[in-house]
Design a protein around this motif. Structure first.
Motif: not given
Length: 64
Positions: A42-61
């Protein structure tokens, strides 16, 4: 962030085999109820996608 970097980060945290499966199956509310694969299409920015993945995986800051 480029798509290649997004995939590399996902492989680092999920493993090479599981990252692709996770990206096809895990629906993320932060992406409008889309999977990573759907968001990319859908053309969502990769940085936005990564932030969603990062949040879901509960990765460190440090991995943000």
């Amino acid at each position: 962030m480029r798509e290649a970097e997004l995939w590399q980060r996902m492989r680092t945290h999920l493993g090479a085999g599981y990252a692709a499966v996770w990206a096809e199956q895990m629906v993320l509310a932060e992406l409008g109820g889309r999977t990573v694969v759907e968001a990319l299409a859908a053309g969502v920015d990769c940085k936005t996608i990564w932030r969603a993945v990062w949040s879901r995986l509960e990765l460190p800051a440090t991995d943000r």
